[in-house]
Structures are given as structure tokens and as C-alpha cells.
Design an enzyme around this catalytic site. Structure first.
Site, PDB file in Angstrom:
ATOM      1  N   LYS A  13      32.998  31.082  36.159  1.00  0.00           N
ATOM      2  CA  LYS A  13      32.928  29.616  36.116  1.00  0.00           C
ATOM      3  C   LYS A  13      32.721  29.097  34.702  1.00  0.00           C
ATOM      4  O   LYS A  13      33.370  28.144  34.285  1.00  0.00           O
ATOM      5  CB  LYS A  13      31.781  29.101  37.017  1.00  0.00           C
ATOM      6  CG  LYS A  13      31.872  29.539  38.463  1.00  0.00           C
ATOM      7  CD  LYS A  13      30.762  28.919  39.302  1.00  0.00           C
ATOM      8  CE  LYS A  13      29.367  29.408  38.955  1.00  0.00           C
ATOM      9  NZ  LYS A  13      29.090  30.806  39.352  1.00  0.00           N
ATOM     10  N   ARG A  88      24.352  23.670  44.050  1.00  0.00           N
ATOM     11  CA  ARG A  88      24.159  25.009  44.598  1.00  0.00           C
ATOM     12  C   ARG A  88      23.521  24.973  45.980  1.00  0.00           C
ATOM     13  O   ARG A  88      23.323  26.035  46.580  1.00  0.00           O
ATOM     14  CB  ARG A  88      23.232  25.773  43.665  1.00  0.00           C
ATOM     15  CG  ARG A  88      23.810  27.046  43.055  1.00  0.00           C
ATOM     16  CD  ARG A  88      22.754  27.563  42.099  1.00  0.00           C
ATOM     17  NE  ARG A  88      22.983  28.875  41.592  1.00  0.00           N
ATOM     18  CZ  ARG A  88      23.585  29.138  40.425  1.00  0.00           C
ATOM     19  NH1 ARG A  88      24.088  28.186  39.694  1.00  0.00           N
ATOM     20  NH2 ARG A  88      23.676  30.377  40.009  1.00  0.00           N
ATOM     21  N   ARG A 127      28.667  42.462  31.499  1.00  0.00           N
ATOM     22  CA  ARG A 127      28.747  41.221  30.728  1.00  0.00           C
ATOM     23  C   ARG A 127      28.035  41.356  29.389  1.00  0.00           C
ATOM     24  O   ARG A 127      28.479  40.814  28.387  1.00  0.00           O
ATOM     25  CB  ARG A 127      28.155  40.082  31.567  1.00  0.00           C
ATOM     26  CG  ARG A 127      28.155  38.749  30.908  1.00  0.00           C
ATOM     27  CD  ARG A 127      28.223  37.621  31.941  1.00  0.00           C
ATOM     28  NE  ARG A 127      26.957  37.392  32.620  1.00  0.00           N
ATOM     29  CZ  ARG A 127      26.784  36.411  33.525  1.00  0.00           C
ATOM     30  NH1 ARG A 127      27.777  35.618  33.860  1.00  0.00           N
ATOM     31  NH2 ARG A 127      25.612  36.244  34.098  1.00  0.00           N
ATOM     32  N   ARG A 131      21.135  38.965  29.505  1.00  0.00           N
ATOM     33  CA  ARG A 131      20.359  38.057  30.345  1.00  0.00           C
ATOM     34  C   ARG A 131      19.378  38.848  31.186  1.00  0.00           C
ATOM     35  O   ARG A 131      19.727  39.856  31.788  1.00  0.00           O
ATOM     36  CB  ARG A 131      21.304  37.248  31.247  1.00  0.00           C
ATOM     37  CG  ARG A 131      21.705  35.939  30.612  1.00  0.00           C
ATOM     38  CD  ARG A 131      22.747  35.225  31.425  1.00  0.00           C
ATOM     39  NE  ARG A 131      22.348  35.003  32.818  1.00  0.00           N
ATOM     40  CZ  ARG A 131      23.086  34.310  33.668  1.00  0.00           C
ATOM     41  NH1 ARG A 131      24.239  33.790  33.289  1.00  0.00           N
ATOM     42  NH2 ARG A 131      22.683  34.143  34.907  1.00  0.00           N
ATOM     43  N   ARG A 142      20.878  37.752  43.481  1.00  0.00           N
ATOM     44  CA  ARG A 142      21.560  36.468  43.232  1.00  0.00           C
ATOM     45  C   ARG A 142      22.773  36.308  44.132  1.00  0.00           C
ATOM     46  O   ARG A 142      23.074  35.208  44.603  1.00  0.00           O
ATOM     47  CB  ARG A 142      21.951  36.346  41.751  1.00  0.00           C
ATOM     48  CG  ARG A 142      20.785  35.794  40.924  1.00  0.00           C
ATOM     49  CD  ARG A 142      20.862  36.169  39.464  1.00  0.00           C
ATOM     50  NE  ARG A 142      22.099  35.825  38.829  1.00  0.00           N
ATOM     51  CZ  ARG A 142      22.700  36.595  37.902  1.00  0.00           C
ATOM     52  NH1 ARG A 142      22.160  37.735  37.531  1.00  0.00           N
ATOM     53  NH2 ARG A 142      23.820  36.207  37.344  1.00  0.00           N
TER      54      ARG A 142
HETATM   55  P1  ADP Z   1      25.036  32.771  37.687  1.00  0.00           P
HETATM   56  O1  ADP Z   1      26.190  31.961  38.193  1.00  0.00           O
HETATM   57  O2  ADP Z   1      25.470  34.047  37.002  1.00  0.00           O
HETATM   58  O3  ADP Z   1      23.948  33.024  38.685  1.00  0.00           O
HETATM   59  P2  ADP Z   1      23.880  30.459  36.307  1.00  0.00           P
HETATM   60  O4  ADP Z   1      23.780  30.328  34.837  1.00  0.00           O
HETATM   61  O5  ADP Z   1      24.748  29.493  37.024  1.00  0.00           O
HETATM   62  O6  ADP Z   1      24.375  31.960  36.508  1.00  0.00           O
HETATM   63  O7  ADP Z   1      22.417  30.404  36.962  1.00  0.00           O
HETATM   64  C1  ADP Z   1      21.370  31.238  36.548  1.00  0.00           C
HETATM   65  C2  ADP Z   1      20.091  30.909  37.314  1.00  0.00           C
HETATM   66  O8  ADP Z   1      19.680  29.558  37.015  1.00  0.00           O
HETATM   67  C3  ADP Z   1      20.180  30.949  38.837  1.00  0.00           C
HETATM   68  O9  ADP Z   1      20.002  32.250  39.346  1.00  0.00           O
HETATM   69  C4  ADP Z   1      19.042  29.998  39.231  1.00  0.00           C
HETATM   70  O10 ADP Z   1      17.783  30.624  39.103  1.00  0.00           O
HETATM   71  C5  ADP Z   1      19.113  28.921  38.157  1.00  0.00           C
HETATM   72  N1  ADP Z   1      19.995  27.790  38.533  1.00  0.00           N
HETATM   73  C6  ADP Z   1      21.116  27.401  37.865  1.00  0.00           C
HETATM   74  N2  ADP Z   1      21.698  26.346  38.449  1.00  0.00           N
HETATM   75  C7  ADP Z   1      20.939  26.051  39.534  1.00  0.00           C
HETATM   76  C8  ADP Z   1      21.026  25.074  40.566  1.00  0.00           C
HETATM   77  N3  ADP Z   1      22.027  24.172  40.605  1.00  0.00           N
HETATM   78  N4  ADP Z   1      20.066  25.077  41.528  1.00  0.00           N
HETATM   79  C9  ADP Z   1      19.068  25.961  41.510  1.00  0.00           C
HETATM   80  N5  ADP Z   1      18.924  26.917  40.583  1.00  0.00           N
HETATM   81  C10 ADP Z   1      19.843  26.974  39.590  1.00  0.00           C
END
Ligand code: ADP
Length: 186
Positions: A13, A88, A127, A131, A142
Site C-alpha cells: 500500500k 482499519r 522488507r 521495524r 498483524r
Molecule cells: P502494516 O500495514 O504493515 O501493518 P502500518 O504502517 O499500516 O503497517 O501500521 C503499523 C501499525 O500501526 C499497526 O499494526 C497498528 O498498530 C498501527 N496503526 C496504523 N494505522 C492504524 C489504524 N488506522 N487503526 C489502528 N491502528 C493503526
């Protein structure tokens, strides 16, 4: 134009969102990037969410929505937004709809990147971004959280008829051209 780029962790994404923004003059809003910036800047919000990100859990909806609302106040977003990693949960999708309504705009397309699970795990493990949530156990968690809490968001947008699914495997350019076909058909 406002888009939601949707899909599991590792679907690509972030990469695709950046290309879409360059090509169509939109602004990227990644809630994950915003949280990571708060964490590295050691802001109060960063301190509050650090352990949640580390555990691969979802940050509570009210915190996410407040952060997104504040971010959307920035004038740059008037050009149109590519949401990445947000919404999400269904509650976040409803919250987003309210915010968009207030400013008389809406989501034009919800683009789902489909990628098989084994490919996702491989991508996340290789990756190499360092992280703290990219270890095998946390990746699996996740993906489970995505299945349970995030996939219903697709149903929410399906009920509004704005869902486009595309195949998220192949080269970055191949995936981008599939996304372009969707956007150009809008
Ligand atoms: P990935 O898609 O690899 O999980 P992201 O950068 O989108 O990576 O998200 C990393 C973390 O940030 C998630 O596992 C969560 O803890 C938090 N997070 C990100 N966006 C949201 C969201 N919209 N709602 C709740 N938690 C979020």
C-alpha cells in the site's frame, strides 16, 4: 479525488500510494507513518501508542480518528487524499465518512490489493526496514488482526458500491498499472 488503498500488511500500500500521489497530484496519508513519526519524535501521542504498535495491535479508534481529523486540516489535503492503512475498522470508516461529509466530499474509490498470505509473510520478513513489528511472530499477529478486525471494512465499502479489487503480485510497475486502470475508469 479521494482514494482508500486497502489490503493486508505487506500488500504494498505504501509504495503504491506514493506512486499514485505523484501521478495524480494527491496527498498521501498513512496512519502507520504518522504513528511512527510520533514515536520517533517522542510526542505524548507517540508515547501512548508505542507499545500498541510494538504488539501489532490496533490503536483505539478514537485516537486514530482524532489524529486523522487533525491531519486533514492541513490545506495540502484539499488536493485529494490517498488513505493508506486507514480506515482499519468499520468504526473508523464511519468516522471518515462523517469527516468527509462535513467538508462536502467523499471517497471516490476503495482499491483493494489482493496478495496471498505466504507472499505477504515473505515480503514483510525481507522488507528489512528494521521495524520492531516486523518479526515473524508479530507479522503473523498483524495478519490475524487484519483478518478479524480490518476485513469487515471491505464489506462496509461494498455496501456503498465503490470497491475495486486488483491483484497485488507482480512487479511494482505492473501493480501500479492495474491501479491506474481503476483510477482512469472513475
Ligand atoms: P502494516 O500495514 O504493515 O501493518 P502500518 O504502517 O499500516 O503497517 O501500521 C503499523 C501499525 O500501526 C499497526 O499494526 C497498528 O498498530 C498501527 N496503526 C496504523 N494505522 C492504524 C489504524 N488506522 N487503526 C489502528 N491502528 C493503526
Amino acid at each position: 479525488m479521494n482514494l482508500v488503498l486497502f489490503g493486508p500488511p505487506g500488500a504494498g500500500k505504501g509504495t503504491q500510494a506514493q506512486s499514485v500521489c505523484v501521478e495524480y497530484g494527491l496527498v498521501h496519508l498513512s496512519t502507520g507513518n504518522l504513528f511512527r513519526a510520533h514515536i520517533s519524535n517522542e510526542t505524548p501521542l507517540g508515547k501512548e501508542v508505542k507499545s500498541i504498535l510494538d504488539a501489532g495491535e490496533l490503536v483505539p479508534d478514537s485516537i486514530v480518528l482524532n489524529m486523522v481529523k487533525e491531519e486533514l486540516q492541513k490545506p495540502a489535503f484539499q488536493k485529494g487524499v490517498v488513505f493508506d492503512g486507514f480506515p482499519r475498522t468499520v468504526a473508523q470508516a464511519e468516522g471518515l465518512q462523517d469527516v468527509m461529509k462535513e467538508v462536502n466530499t467523499s471517497i471516490d474509490a476503495f482499491i483493494m490489493l489482493d496478495v496471498p498470505n505466504d507472499v505477504l509473510v515473505q515480503r514483510l520478513l525481507s522488507r528489512g526496514e528494521g521495524r520492531s513489528d516486523d518479526t515473524e511472530k508479530k507479522i503473523q499477529h498483524r495478519l490475524d488482526v487484519y483478518q478479524k478486525e480490518t476485513t469487515p471494512v471491505k464489506g462496509y465499502y461494498e455496501s456503498k458500491g465503490t470497491v475495486y479489487s486488483i491483484l497485488g503480485i507482480g512487479t511494482i510497475e505492473e501493480v501500479f498499472s492495474r491501479i491506474q486502470s481503476v483510477i482512469d475508469s472513475l
